[in-house]
Design a protein around this motif. Structure first.
Motif, short mmCIF file in Angstrom:
data_model
loop_
_atom_site.label_atom_id
_atom_site.label_comp_id
_atom_site.label_asym_id
_atom_site.label_seq_id
_atom_site.Cartn_x
_atom_site.Cartn_y
_atom_site.Cartn_z
N LEU B 295 -56.44 -13.88 -28.45
CA LEU B 295 -57.66 -13.14 -28.77
C LEU B 295 -57.57 -11.70 -28.28
CD1 LEU B 295 -60.62 -15.58 -28.07
CD2 LEU B 295 -59.97 -14.51 -30.23
N LEU B 296 -57.15 -11.56 -27.02
CA LEU B 296 -57.13 -10.23 -26.42
C LEU B 296 -56.16 -9.31 -27.16
CD1 LEU B 296 -57.93 -8.30 -24.19
CD2 LEU B 296 -56.20 -9.32 -22.74
N ALA B 299 -57.07 -8.62 -30.76
CA ALA B 299 -58.10 -7.60 -30.90
C ALA B 299 -57.51 -6.21 -30.71
CB ALA B 299 -59.21 -7.85 -29.89
N LEU B 300 -56.60 -6.10 -29.72
CA LEU B 300 -55.95 -4.80 -29.50
C LEU B 300 -55.12 -4.39 -30.71
CD1 LEU B 300 -54.83 -5.08 -25.77
CD2 LEU B 300 -56.41 -3.41 -26.73
N TYR B 302 -55.54 -5.36 -33.73
CA TYR B 302 -56.49 -5.05 -34.81
C TYR B 302 -56.97 -3.61 -34.69
CZ TYR B 302 -61.05 -5.19 -37.21
OH TYR B 302 -62.13 -4.92 -37.99
N GLY B 303 -57.40 -3.25 -33.47
CA GLY B 303 -57.89 -1.89 -33.26
C GLY B 303 -56.83 -0.86 -33.57
N ARG B 304 -55.63 -1.11 -33.09
CA ARG B 304 -54.55 -0.16 -33.27
C ARG B 304 -54.12 -0.07 -34.74
NH1 ARG B 304 -51.67 4.28 -32.62
NH2 ARG B 304 -49.52 3.97 -33.26
N LEU B 306 -55.63 -0.95 -37.54
CA LEU B 306 -56.60 -0.50 -38.54
C LEU B 306 -56.96 0.97 -38.41
CD1 LEU B 306 -56.86 -3.60 -38.98
CD2 LEU B 306 -59.16 -3.08 -39.75
#
Lengths: 357, 312
Positions: B295-296, B299-300, B302-304, B306
């Motif tokens: 998850l962690l 999410a990182l 994903y942020g990077r 996108l």
């Protein structure tokens, strides 16, 4: 899509959720548990009247006696000593299965191995997977079918006797109700009524339903964390599978047959391993929490010589006036230069005073 | 963002050459696409093609062969050696190998877990995004009407499939080498009980599942590293170095408070599956920990990924 910072929201939210979850879990476990009010004597009665002899569970044992770290590898002589000490230090996970008075199985788990002690009627097996050895003994019939002396008392009698025994030098009180292995429990706290001992208090959590002790903690006098703790992390009162108690040593194992010394009340967990010779002559100085056990020097001094030549000996002990002493948070041991040994839950200074008498 | 794009209707293949699990995914894809038309078939085609590319690559086969060599070498070495391995020396269970060939698989896993498995997984997962970026193929992949999130998911699923393949390779090679070189019979568990052959294979599969789950957290970390760079070697090295550093930290008693948080902490606890009765508590703890890492770092990543400008 025009706001790129939105894409980083999960990267911030996920750690936040994890942190909250991690912080909330112990809060929930430590939340006050609602149980009917009881006096210490009633809790003692509950524990004494506990007829639970069929259960299974996982025990977590940890000790922090303030001893130096022991080397995990070494020559055979060292490793045998540290094997014994290893049970006193560090932590262990133990699975326990009990079905009636004469069927039990205890599994002490190690990372890649396991020690098993299985009692099935009068058969007792000890199996160590690390070196693939099994030892078998047969309990004398009397021991197998023996009734424990507690059964001749009613729980109330037992609670009275215990209270009468301990009250002069112990304060018995109730702590906060707790939750252990998902069960509500009363906590009996025994506090020594003397300043001479290293023991701060002993806390025993008693299952509110069955009276089975679920956790025992021993605190040193100036510590917030327990020096010794044994606690159930999971417990079930259903009868364990009968197959668990039928043990046949695996093919290829080294099987030895041991005979119990004719002592009548020998318990199975005292497998003849360490030397059990010449521990006669030990005397106890004082009573209660600050009692000191004194062992006179043996005639030939052989046992001690073997001990003192071990490299671990110098590592564990320090030189003090009149000998060498081992200090831990709960126990002190003084070995005088003339070979006498003093031990007790007291300061080294008190041991020295006893030795000088 | 993928949902807003038009669905051109992809070519979802049954993919018979990539194993039952993948065929299952493909079947699930078809049923999912039947109920939710917004999820384009092209997306599943991307997954199938990713798995195809991954498992047709010579590098992947070389990595799997190297992993298979570990238990085979152990078995051959023990077979050729005139001395019986004595208990307590060498890797755990080595002394059991001569009595029961199935232990070759267990010993092979124990030897592979600290370095070889993280190494191969690091190579594959480090290459996922950075490799495409380095080759200049990433923007073509993004032209496919699936979107960046789905591409990230597909890359992760590919890495997870490799974790499974790697673990199963070690176990299978170990079992085969054991069958060929040693007697195979009832298996002695750590608790001293013996179980039959069928149950032994069941336990071997359980262990393979455990080790696969163990590698999922590392894969997520590697995927994140891979989104940071266009140099795949950098992401691979970072992933592998991190797995070694974590294991070093895990062995320091001074850092005991940190240990339950390290993704490698439960790696060797698969031994709990060799106890009687089977203890699934470490399986659960391990799965929870790996899910946290997934998850962690998911999410990182994903942020990077996108917010990243895709230039190549």
């Amino acid at each position: 899509m025009s706001r790129p910072w939105l894409k980083w929201v999960p990267a911030v939210a996920v750690p936040a959720v994890i942190v909250v979850g991690v912080l909330a879990a112990p809060l929930q476990a430590g939340a006050a548990v609602d149980l009917p009010e009881k006096t210490p004597k009633q809790v003692l009665e509950l524990a004494a009247g506990s007829g639970v002899d069929t259960f299974s569970g996982t025990l977590e044992q940890s000790s922090d006696l303030g001893l130096p770290e022991l080397p995990s590898t070494g020559d055979a002589a060292t490793s045998e000593v540290s094997d014994a000490l290893e049970l006193l230090t560090g932590s262990h996970t133990v699975r326990v299965y009990q079905n009636g008075a004469d069927k039990s199985r205890v599994q002490v788990r190690y990372p890649m191995s396991e020690r098993n002690l299985i009692q099935n009627g009068s058969d007792v097996w000890l199996y160590d997977s690390a070196d693939n050895t099994a030892a078998h003994t047969t309990l004398p019939d009397a021991a197998a079918g023996r009734t424990s002396p507690e059964e001749t008392y009613t729980p109330s009698d037992l609670a009275d006797t215990f209270l009468a025994d301990v009250t002069p030098n112990t304060i018995v009180s109730l702590g906060e109700n707790t939750q252990i292995a998902g069960r509500g429990a009363y906590e009996l706290v025994l506090t020594p009524n003397t300043a001479d001992t290293l023991v701060g208090s002993v806390a025993i959590a008693v299952d509110s339903d069955t009276g089975l002790p679920l956790r025992v903690q021993v605190f040193a006098s100036d510590a917030a964390e327990p020096a010794i703790e044994v606690t159930f992390t999971a417990v079930s009162f259903e009868a364990p599978d009968a197959d668990l108690f039928a043990f046949t040593p695996p093919a290829g194992a080294t099987v030895t047959e041991e005979t119990l010394p004719e002592r009548g009340d020998a318990t199975p967990d005292k497998t003849p391993k360490a030397d059990q010779t010449d521990h006669g002559g030990a005397t106890v100085v004082g009573t209660g929490w600050d009692a000191v056990i004194a062992v006179p020097a043996s005639a030939d001094g052989s046992g001690l010589a073997e001990l003192t030549t071990s490299p671990l000996y110098t590592q564990l002990t320090e030189a003090v006036d009149g000998g060498r002493a081992l200090r831990s948070t709960l126990l002190s041991v003084l070995i005088t230069d003339d070979g006498r040994v003093f031990a007790g839950s007291v300061s080294v200074e008190r041991l020295q005073a006893v030795a000088a008498e | 963002m993928s949902d807003s794009q038009p669905a051109p209707g992809g070519t979802s293949r049954g993919a018979p050459d990539t194993g039952g699990a993948i065929a299952g995914i493909a079947a699930a894809a078809q049923s999912a696409s039947a109920t939710a038309p917004a999820r384009p078939l092209g997306a599943w085609a991307l997954l199938v093609s990713e798995l195809n590319v991954l498992f047709r690559r010579r590098r992947t086969w070389a990595l799997l062969l190297a992993l298979a060599a570990v238990p085979v070498l152990i078995a051959v070495a023990v077979r050729l050696s005139s001395r019986e391995p004595s208990p307590g020396r060498g890797p755990p269970f080595l002394d059991q190998v001569t009595q029961n060939g199935l232990f070759v698989a267990v010993t092979g896993l124990i030897v592979s877990i600290p370095l070889f498995l993280p190494l191969t997984v690091g190579v594959v997962v480090g290459d996922t995004i950075a490799g495409e970026a380095g080759l200049g193929t990433l923007r073509y992949l993004l032209v496919a009407p699936a979107g960046r999130v789905w591409l990230l998911v597909v890359k992760y699923l590919g890495a997870a499939a490799f974790c499974l393949a790697a673990t199963v390779t070690v176990v299978t090679a170990g079992v085969l080498a054991g069958l060929a070189l040693f007697p195979v019979g009832p298996l002695t568990l750590l608790s001293g009980d013996t179980i039959g052959l069928a149950e032994s294979f069941g336990r071997a599969l359980l262990i393979a599942g455990y080790v696969t789950v163990s590698l999922l957290g590392l894969s997520a970390i590697g995927l994140f590293f891979s989104t940071l760079t266009v140099v795949p070697v950098g992401a691979m090295a970072a992933t592998i170095v991190l797995s070694v550093v974590t294991q070093v930290l895990d062995s320091l008693p001074q850092l005991e408070w940190l240990h339950p948080w390290l993704f490698s902490h439960y790696w060797l606890d698969f031994a709990d599956l060799l106890r009687q009765p089977v203890d699934f508590s470490s399986f659960g703890a391990n799965a929870l920990l790996q899910a946290g890492y997934l998850l962690l770092f998911g999410a990182l990543a994903y942020g990077r990924f996108l917010t990243k400008d895709i230039l190549s």
